[in-house]
Scaffold this motif. Structure first.
Motif, short mmCIF file in Angstrom:
data_model
loop_
_atom_site.label_atom_id
_atom_site.label_comp_id
_atom_site.label_asym_id
_atom_site.label_seq_id
_atom_site.Cartn_x
_atom_site.Cartn_y
_atom_site.Cartn_z
N THR A 1 -7.12 11.47 -25.21
CA THR A 1 -6.34 10.66 -26.14
C THR A 1 -6.04 9.29 -25.54
OG1 THR A 1 -4.29 11.54 -25.25
CG2 THR A 1 -5.26 12.70 -27.11
N LEU A 2 -5.37 8.47 -26.33
CA LEU A 2 -5.00 7.13 -25.88
C LEU A 2 -4.03 7.19 -24.70
CD1 LEU A 2 -5.21 4.09 -26.39
CD2 LEU A 2 -3.28 4.31 -27.95
N SER A 3 -3.11 8.15 -24.71
CA SER A 3 -2.17 8.25 -23.61
C SER A 3 -2.88 8.61 -22.31
CB SER A 3 -1.09 9.28 -23.92
OG SER A 3 -1.68 10.54 -24.17
N MET A 4 -3.92 9.43 -22.38
CA MET A 4 -4.68 9.77 -21.18
C MET A 4 -5.44 8.55 -20.67
SD MET A 4 -5.22 12.08 -19.00
CE MET A 4 -4.78 13.63 -19.72
N ILE A 5 -5.96 7.74 -21.57
CA ILE A 5 -6.65 6.51 -21.15
C ILE A 5 -5.68 5.56 -20.45
CG2 ILE A 5 -7.82 4.44 -22.02
CD1 ILE A 5 -9.03 6.19 -24.19
N VAL B 1 0.83 -1.20 0.00
CA VAL B 1 0.00 0.00 0.00
C VAL B 1 0.87 1.25 0.00
CG1 VAL B 1 -1.67 1.31 1.37
CG2 VAL B 1 -1.96 -1.13 1.07
N PHE B 2 1.93 1.26 0.78
CA PHE B 2 2.82 2.42 0.86
C PHE B 2 3.46 2.72 -0.49
CE2 PHE B 2 7.02 4.25 1.90
CZ PHE B 2 6.59 5.42 2.52
N ILE B 3 3.96 1.69 -1.15
CA ILE B 3 4.60 1.88 -2.46
C ILE B 3 3.58 2.35 -3.49
CG2 ILE B 3 5.71 0.65 -4.38
CD1 ILE B 3 7.16 -1.01 -2.24
N ALA B 4 2.38 1.78 -3.47
CA ALA B 4 1.34 2.18 -4.44
C ALA B 4 0.92 3.64 -4.22
CB ALA B 4 0.14 1.27 -4.34
N VAL B 5 0.78 4.05 -2.96
CA VAL B 5 0.39 5.43 -2.68
C VAL B 5 1.50 6.39 -3.10
CG1 VAL B 5 -0.08 7.05 -0.80
CG2 VAL B 5 -1.26 4.87 -0.88
N LEU B 6 2.74 6.06 -2.80
CA LEU B 6 3.85 6.91 -3.23
C LEU B 6 3.94 7.01 -4.75
CD1 LEU B 6 6.78 6.08 -0.78
CD2 LEU B 6 5.40 8.14 -0.91
N THR B 7 3.67 5.90 -5.43
CA THR B 7 3.70 5.93 -6.89
C THR B 7 2.57 6.80 -7.44
OG1 THR B 7 4.59 3.69 -6.86
CG2 THR B 7 3.72 4.47 -8.94
N LEU B 8 1.40 6.76 -6.81
CA LEU B 8 0.31 7.63 -7.24
C LEU B 8 0.68 9.10 -7.06
CD1 LEU B 8 -2.92 5.87 -5.99
CD2 LEU B 8 -2.26 6.32 -8.34
N PHE B 9 1.26 9.45 -5.91
CA PHE B 9 1.69 10.83 -5.69
C PHE B 9 2.73 11.25 -6.72
CE2 PHE B 9 0.25 10.49 -1.13
CZ PHE B 9 -0.77 11.41 -1.28
N TRP B 10 3.69 10.36 -7.01
CA TRP B 10 4.71 10.67 -8.00
C TRP B 10 4.10 10.88 -9.39
CZ3 TRP B 10 6.39 7.82 -12.29
CH2 TRP B 10 7.56 8.28 -12.89
N LEU C 1 -5.85 4.22 -16.62
CA LEU C 1 -5.84 2.79 -16.30
C LEU C 1 -4.76 2.46 -15.27
CD1 LEU C 1 -6.47 1.16 -19.78
CD2 LEU C 1 -7.98 1.13 -17.80
N ILE C 2 -3.60 3.09 -15.39
CA ILE C 2 -2.52 2.86 -14.43
C ILE C 2 -2.95 3.35 -13.05
CG2 ILE C 2 -0.19 3.58 -13.78
CD1 ILE C 2 0.47 3.59 -16.78
N ILE C 3 -3.54 4.54 -12.99
CA ILE C 3 -4.00 5.08 -11.72
C ILE C 3 -5.08 4.18 -11.12
CG2 ILE C 3 -5.24 7.03 -10.68
CD1 ILE C 3 -3.73 8.83 -12.68
N GLY C 4 -6.00 3.74 -11.94
CA GLY C 4 -7.05 2.84 -11.47
C GLY C 4 -6.48 1.52 -10.95
#
Length: 79
Positions: free
Chosen positions: A52-56, A14-23, A60-63
């Motif tokens: 665009t496709l990059s935004m999708i 969870v810590f790594i995922a939250v830090l990655t989201l902030f980054w 998806l990564i954030i989700g």
């Protein structure tokens, strides 16, 4: 001791995922600010105005990170 290691691994995930989201959000914000100053600095700046496709892919990564955080929290709470 087995339960403590599972909790530690879950909290680490969870810590790594939250830090990655902030980054990820920080880099998107920096790029958007850079595009506001000079729109010709990158060809990707024109793509920020439309869906665009990059935004999708970014969404998806954030989700995926959000689902990973909630699934890990659920497993920790139910176990």
């Amino acid at each position: 001791m087995k339960g403590i290691s599972k909790v530690a691994i879950g909290l680490g995930t969870v810590f790594i995922a939250v830090l990655t989201l902030f980054w990820l959000f920080d880099n998107i914000q920096k790029f958007a600010d850079k595009c506001k100053v000079d729109a010709t600095s990158s060809p990707a700046c024109s793509q920020l105005n439309s869906f665009t496709l990059s935004m999708i892919i970014i969404l998806l990564i954030i989700g995926g990170f959000v689902i990973m955080i909630t699934a890990t929290a659920y497993i920790l709470l139910s176990g």
